[in-house]
Write a protein that holds these residues in place. Structure first.
Motif, PDB file in Angstrom:
ATOM      1  N   ALA A  40      45.296 -16.748 -43.850  1.00 13.89           N
ATOM      2  CA  ALA A  40      46.539 -16.943 -43.113  1.00 13.89           C
ATOM      3  C   ALA A  40      46.488 -16.398 -41.676  1.00 13.89           C
ATOM      4  O   ALA A  40      47.337 -16.752 -40.860  1.00 13.89           O
ATOM      5  CB  ALA A  40      47.686 -16.274 -43.868  1.00 13.89           C
ATOM      6  N   ALA A  41      45.512 -15.568 -41.377  1.00 14.68           N
ATOM      7  CA  ALA A  41      45.459 -14.899 -40.072  1.00 14.68           C
ATOM      8  C   ALA A  41      45.175 -15.887 -38.940  1.00 14.68           C
ATOM      9  O   ALA A  41      44.439 -16.855 -39.110  1.00 14.68           O
ATOM     10  CB  ALA A  41      44.375 -13.816 -40.094  1.00 14.68           C
ATOM     11  N   PRO A  42      45.751 -15.611 -37.776  1.00 16.66           N
ATOM     12  CA  PRO A  42      45.430 -16.436 -36.608  1.00 16.66           C
ATOM     13  C   PRO A  42      44.045 -16.065 -36.072  1.00 16.66           C
ATOM     14  O   PRO A  42      43.510 -14.995 -36.385  1.00 16.66           O
ATOM     15  CB  PRO A  42      46.518 -16.053 -35.598  1.00 16.66           C
ATOM     16  CG  PRO A  42      46.853 -14.634 -35.960  1.00 16.66           C
ATOM     17  CD  PRO A  42      46.711 -14.559 -37.462  1.00 16.66           C
ATOM     18  N   ILE A  43      43.497 -16.932 -35.275  1.00 19.39           N
ATOM     19  CA  ILE A  43      42.221 -16.635 -34.619  1.00 19.39           C
ATOM     20  C   ILE A  43      42.480 -15.691 -33.441  1.00 19.39           C
ATOM     21  O   ILE A  43      43.390 -15.908 -32.641  1.00 19.39           O
ATOM     22  CB  ILE A  43      41.545 -17.931 -34.108  1.00 19.39           C
ATOM     23  CG1 ILE A  43      41.156 -18.845 -35.270  1.00 19.39           C
ATOM     24  CG2 ILE A  43      40.348 -17.627 -33.216  1.00 19.39           C
ATOM     25  CD1 ILE A  43      39.931 -18.416 -36.050  1.00 19.39           C
ATOM     26  N   ILE A 115      30.278 -12.126 -24.855  1.00 17.78           N
ATOM     27  CA  ILE A 115      30.908 -13.367 -25.296  1.00 17.78           C
ATOM     28  C   ILE A 115      31.999 -13.032 -26.310  1.00 17.78           C
ATOM     29  O   ILE A 115      31.773 -12.257 -27.242  1.00 17.78           O
ATOM     30  CB  ILE A 115      29.866 -14.325 -25.926  1.00 17.78           C
ATOM     31  CG1 ILE A 115      28.920 -14.839 -24.853  1.00 17.78           C
ATOM     32  CG2 ILE A 115      30.557 -15.484 -26.634  1.00 17.78           C
ATOM     33  CD1 ILE A 115      27.771 -15.675 -25.393  1.00 17.78           C
ATOM     34  N   ALA A 116      33.174 -13.619 -26.116  1.00 14.91           N
ATOM     35  CA  ALA A 116      34.274 -13.409 -27.055  1.00 14.91           C
ATOM     36  C   ALA A 116      34.056 -14.283 -28.282  1.00 14.91           C
ATOM     37  O   ALA A 116      33.859 -15.489 -28.171  1.00 14.91           O
ATOM     38  CB  ALA A 116      35.598 -13.752 -26.384  1.00 14.91           C
ATOM     39  N   ILE A 117      34.047 -13.651 -29.421  1.00 15.00           N
ATOM     40  CA  ILE A 117      33.817 -14.339 -30.696  1.00 15.00           C
ATOM     41  C   ILE A 117      35.154 -14.607 -31.364  1.00 15.00           C
ATOM     42  O   ILE A 117      35.960 -13.687 -31.550  1.00 15.00           O
ATOM     43  CB  ILE A 117      32.948 -13.459 -31.632  1.00 15.00           C
ATOM     44  CG1 ILE A 117      31.583 -13.205 -31.003  1.00 15.00           C
ATOM     45  CG2 ILE A 117      32.840 -14.072 -33.010  1.00 15.00           C
ATOM     46  CD1 ILE A 117      30.728 -12.222 -31.780  1.00 15.00           C
ATOM     47  N   PRO A 118      35.411 -15.859 -31.761  1.00 12.15           N
ATOM     48  CA  PRO A 118      36.641 -16.105 -32.509  1.00 12.15           C
ATOM     49  C   PRO A 118      36.516 -15.497 -33.913  1.00 12.15           C
ATOM     50  O   PRO A 118      35.471 -15.590 -34.544  1.00 12.15           O
ATOM     51  CB  PRO A 118      36.735 -17.640 -32.564  1.00 12.15           C
ATOM     52  CG  PRO A 118      35.377 -18.136 -32.284  1.00 12.15           C
ATOM     53  CD  PRO A 118      34.653 -17.075 -31.513  1.00 12.15           C
ATOM     54  N   ALA A 119      37.598 -14.871 -34.322  1.00 10.23           N
ATOM     55  CA  ALA A 119      37.584 -14.167 -35.606  1.00 10.23           C
ATOM     56  C   ALA A 119      38.961 -14.213 -36.234  1.00 10.23           C
ATOM     57  O   ALA A 119      39.973 -14.352 -35.533  1.00 10.23           O
ATOM     58  CB  ALA A 119      37.158 -12.718 -35.396  1.00 10.23           C
ATOM     59  N   LYS A 120      38.985 -14.076 -37.538  1.00 10.53           N
ATOM     60  CA  LYS A 120      40.231 -13.829 -38.255  1.00 10.53           C
ATOM     61  C   LYS A 120      40.181 -12.373 -38.690  1.00 10.53           C
ATOM     62  O   LYS A 120      39.155 -11.896 -39.159  1.00 10.53           O
ATOM     63  CB  LYS A 120      40.362 -14.773 -39.452  1.00 10.53           C
ATOM     64  CG  LYS A 120      40.655 -16.197 -39.023  1.00 10.53           C
ATOM     65  CD  LYS A 120      41.065 -17.007 -40.222  1.00 10.53           C
ATOM     66  CE  LYS A 120      41.670 -18.308 -39.775  1.00 10.53           C
ATOM     67  NZ  LYS A 120      42.715 -18.730 -40.702  1.00 10.53           N
ATOM     68  N   LEU A 121      41.296 -11.675 -38.507  1.00  8.99           N
ATOM     69  CA  LEU A 121      41.347 -10.243 -38.752  1.00  8.99           C
ATOM     70  C   LEU A 121      42.449  -9.935 -39.758  1.00  8.99           C
ATOM     71  O   LEU A 121      43.605 -10.321 -39.557  1.00  8.99           O
ATOM     72  CB  LEU A 121      41.604  -9.530 -37.421  1.00  8.99           C
ATOM     73  CG  LEU A 121      41.697  -8.030 -37.413  1.00  8.99           C
ATOM     74  CD1 LEU A 121      40.396  -7.377 -37.865  1.00  8.99           C
ATOM     75  CD2 LEU A 121      42.065  -7.540 -36.011  1.00  8.99           C
ATOM     76  N   ALA A 122      42.087  -9.264 -40.839  1.00  7.66           N
ATOM     77  CA  ALA A 122      43.064  -8.847 -41.857  1.00  7.66           C
ATOM     78  C   ALA A 122      43.036  -7.321 -41.962  1.00  7.66           C
ATOM     79  O   ALA A 122      42.053  -6.684 -41.593  1.00  7.66           O
ATOM     80  CB  ALA A 122      42.710  -9.468 -43.210  1.00  7.66           C
ATOM     81  N   ALA A 123      44.107  -6.783 -42.482  1.00  8.22           N
ATOM     82  CA  ALA A 123      44.178  -5.337 -42.721  1.00  8.22           C
ATOM     83  C   ALA A 123      44.016  -5.092 -44.216  1.00  8.22           C
ATOM     84  O   ALA A 123      44.324  -5.953 -45.041  1.00  8.22           O
ATOM     85  CB  ALA A 123      45.521  -4.803 -42.248  1.00  8.22           C
ATOM     86  N   MET A 124      43.556  -3.920 -44.561  1.00  4.01           N
ATOM     87  CA  MET A 124      43.521  -3.533 -45.973  1.00  4.01           C
ATOM     88  C   MET A 124      44.970  -3.343 -46.432  1.00  4.01           C
ATOM     89  O   MET A 124      45.779  -2.780 -45.699  1.00  4.01           O
ATOM     90  CB  MET A 124      42.744  -2.224 -46.154  1.00  4.01           C
ATOM     91  CG  MET A 124      41.246  -2.363 -46.060  1.00  4.01           C
ATOM     92  SD  MET A 124      40.528  -3.358 -47.355  1.00  4.01           S
ATOM     93  CE  MET A 124      40.622  -2.226 -48.720  1.00  4.01           C
ATOM     94  N   PRO A 125      45.295  -3.817 -47.629  1.00  8.65           N
ATOM     95  CA  PRO A 125      46.689  -3.648 -48.110  1.00  8.65           C
ATOM     96  C   PRO A 125      46.999  -2.206 -48.434  1.00  8.65           C
ATOM     97  O   PRO A 125      46.155  -1.403 -48.638  1.00  8.65           O
ATOM     98  CB  PRO A 125      46.722  -4.524 -49.358  1.00  8.65           C
ATOM     99  CG  PRO A 125      45.336  -4.866 -49.723  1.00  8.65           C
ATOM    100  CD  PRO A 125      44.472  -4.557 -48.549  1.00  8.65           C
TER     101      PRO A 125
END
Length: 125
Positions: A40-43, A115-125
């Protein structure tokens, strides 16, 4: 600066690969929640040098089989998949986790660490 092509979204198989790795670090409920958050995370875009520092990982050599494959993809203009990250916590000393894409991060670092790398980033619940 080297031109790197990126896919718009991670490949479908990146999420099970991330889950497989994360299962070494946490239980199934936590892994499931993190992978759902990654989907669900944005890039976002982060530099290779900062990702490696936050994850406290060594830069793999360009001779590493998987890094070399990604460097060849970059050279041939093939699009790479964005990476999947789990946020660390500097208050507790927990490093960020590269759930999927460690070799891609290293390849990009060898190509140009800024170089900027596209990534999805989540947090630990």
């Amino acid at each position: 600066m080297i031109a790197v092509r990126w896919k718009d979204v991670p490949e479908a198989h990146d999420y099970p690969a991330a889950a497989d790795y994360l299962e070494l670090l946490a239980g199934p409920k936590i892994v499931s929640a993190v992978v759902d958050d990654l989907r669900a995370a944005p890039i976002v875009h982060k530099k290779a040098k900062d990702i490696l520092r936050a994850a406290r990982l060594e830069l793999l050599p360009p001779e590493n089989l998987h890094v070399r494959r990604d460097l060849i993809k970059i050279h041939n203009g093939k699009a790479l998949s964005p990476i999947l990250l789990v946020r660390g916590d500097f208050r507790t000393g927990a490093p960020m986790v590269i759930a999927d894409g460690y070799h891609r991060v290293c390849a990009i670092h060898w190509a140009d660490e800024n170089i900027a790398i596209p990534a999805k980033l989540a947090a630990m619940p």
